[in-house]
Design a protein around this motif. Sequence first.
Motif, PDB file in Angstrom:
ATOM      1  N   SER A  26      25.145  97.605  -0.932  1.00  0.00           N
ATOM      2  CA  SER A  26      24.418  97.941  -2.153  1.00  0.00           C
ATOM      3  C   SER A  26      22.962  98.306  -1.866  1.00  0.00           C
ATOM      4  N   MET A  27      22.335  98.944  -2.852  1.00  0.00           N
ATOM      5  CA  MET A  27      20.912  99.284  -2.785  1.00  0.00           C
ATOM      6  C   MET A  27      20.228  98.732  -4.023  1.00  0.00           C
ATOM      7  N   THR A  28      18.953  98.375  -3.884  1.00  0.00           N
ATOM      8  CA  THR A  28      18.210  97.909  -5.051  1.00  0.00           C
ATOM      9  C   THR A  28      17.886  99.098  -5.951  1.00  0.00           C
ATOM     10  N   PRO A  29      17.725  98.866  -7.250  1.00  0.00           N
ATOM     11  CA  PRO A  29      17.416  99.967  -8.179  1.00  0.00           C
ATOM     12  C   PRO A  29      16.112 100.689  -7.830  1.00  0.00           C
ATOM     13  N   LYS A  30      15.180  99.975  -7.185  1.00  0.00           N
ATOM     14  CA  LYS A  30      13.871 100.568  -6.900  1.00  0.00           C
ATOM     15  C   LYS A  30      13.750 101.111  -5.476  1.00  0.00           C
ATOM     16  N   ILE A  31      14.874 101.290  -4.786  1.00  0.00           N
ATOM     17  CA  ILE A  31      14.811 101.834  -3.434  1.00  0.00           C
ATOM     18  C   ILE A  31      14.185 103.224  -3.465  1.00  0.00           C
ATOM     19  N   PRO A  32      13.243 103.537  -2.578  1.00  0.00           N
ATOM     20  CA  PRO A  32      12.626 104.873  -2.557  1.00  0.00           C
ATOM     21  C   PRO A  32      13.682 105.974  -2.427  1.00  0.00           C
ATOM     22  N   GLU A  33      13.435 107.082  -3.079  1.00  0.00           N
ATOM     23  CA  GLU A  33      14.394 108.171  -3.109  1.00  0.00           C
ATOM     24  C   GLU A  33      14.720 108.683  -1.704  1.00  0.00           C
ATOM     25  N   GLY A  34      13.708 108.704  -0.832  1.00  0.00           N
ATOM     26  CA  GLY A  34      13.932 109.182   0.524  1.00  0.00           C
ATOM     27  C   GLY A  34      14.926 108.316   1.280  1.00  0.00           C
ATOM     28  N   LEU A  35      14.803 106.981   1.129  1.00  0.00           N
ATOM     29  CA  LEU A  35      15.736 106.063   1.789  1.00  0.00           C
ATOM     30  C   LEU A  35      17.136 106.200   1.204  1.00  0.00           C
ATOM     31  N   LYS A  36      17.203 106.368  -0.101  1.00  0.00           N
ATOM     32  CA  LYS A  36      18.498 106.525  -0.770  1.00  0.00           C
ATOM     33  C   LYS A  36      19.225 107.763  -0.252  1.00  0.00           C
ATOM     34  N   LYS A  37      18.500 108.870  -0.144  1.00  0.00           N
ATOM     35  CA  LYS A  37      19.107 110.112   0.340  1.00  0.00           C
ATOM     36  C   LYS A  37      19.513 110.001   1.802  1.00  0.00           C
ATOM     37  N   LEU A  38      18.714 109.271   2.597  1.00  0.00           N
ATOM     38  CA  LEU A  38      19.035 109.100   4.010  1.00  0.00           C
ATOM     39  C   LEU A  38      20.319 108.299   4.163  1.00  0.00           C
ATOM     40  N   ARG A  39      20.453 107.223   3.388  1.00  0.00           N
ATOM     41  CA  ARG A  39      21.697 106.429   3.427  1.00  0.00           C
ATOM     42  C   ARG A  39      22.895 107.285   3.042  1.00  0.00           C
ATOM     43  N   GLU A  40      22.737 108.058   1.992  1.00  0.00           N
ATOM     44  CA  GLU A  40      23.833 108.912   1.517  1.00  0.00           C
ATOM     45  C   GLU A  40      24.201 109.955   2.564  1.00  0.00           C
ATOM     46  N   LYS A  41      23.180 110.480   3.266  1.00  0.00           N
ATOM     47  CA  LYS A  41      23.436 111.458   4.322  1.00  0.00           C
ATOM     48  C   LYS A  41      24.224 110.826   5.464  1.00  0.00           C
TER      49      LYS A  41
END
Length: 246
Positions: free
Chosen positions: A174-189
């Motif tokens: 899981s990810m926290t709701p406030k995770i920075p967008e850059g980190l979120k996209k990197l995980r998804e990548k």
Amino acid sequence: MKEYSDRKDLVSTGIYLLIGKNEEGEDMVYLGEAENIYSRINQHLSQKDFWNETIVFVSKDDNLNKAHIKYLENRLFEIATTVDRYKLANNNIPTQSAISESDKAEMEEFIDNLKILVNTLGHKIFEGKREIKSENSKEIQEFTLSNPRENSNATGIPTSEGFVVFKGSKISESMTPKIPEGLKKLREKLISLDTLKLIDSNYVFQKDYIFNSPSAAAGVVLGRSANGLTEWRANSGLNLKDFETH
């Protein structure tokens, strides 16, 4: 290519690398061998369109034969596959020729020199992600990031390129709701590339991965914003920041 048509060394036996990027912008390489390098590369001009650079290796003494270059092609393919930095454009695994023990030793020395030159030219096709310290350097220290609450347990090392998280490291699903967008996209990548694969309740690294910084690595592992200098810890208990200044 026309400018190099009169080079005698290019009509000899050797190994060549075609280097470029695929449509997704990922680094690609094609490893090949030929008894007439110039003729073979000319054929690739119409057959392969991803490359915009080639590196050619021949012997100054003209002592490479067909068996030698088949051995070199197979070994370089093997090394590049293990390192896993560049996508390989080869459709098939090159077959390894049978050569004598003394020839193998000579070809392995050829490969060592080739790896140094390719790296010097700016391509880390054959260079491992985990750096190896010289005899005069400090012992490499591994760092861990373990958080049972966030169901994560990862290991890695800092390198001159960033921070390498090792294959087998487990990260929070899981990810926290406030995770920075850059980190979120990197995980998804990383998930889309199968670098991260969901196994039971964890995403697990399927290969070593180099992050730009310890904080980016820690953020992906924990699924939230994180300071990698304080999150990653050595076996001694020191965090990365204290270890590097100790």
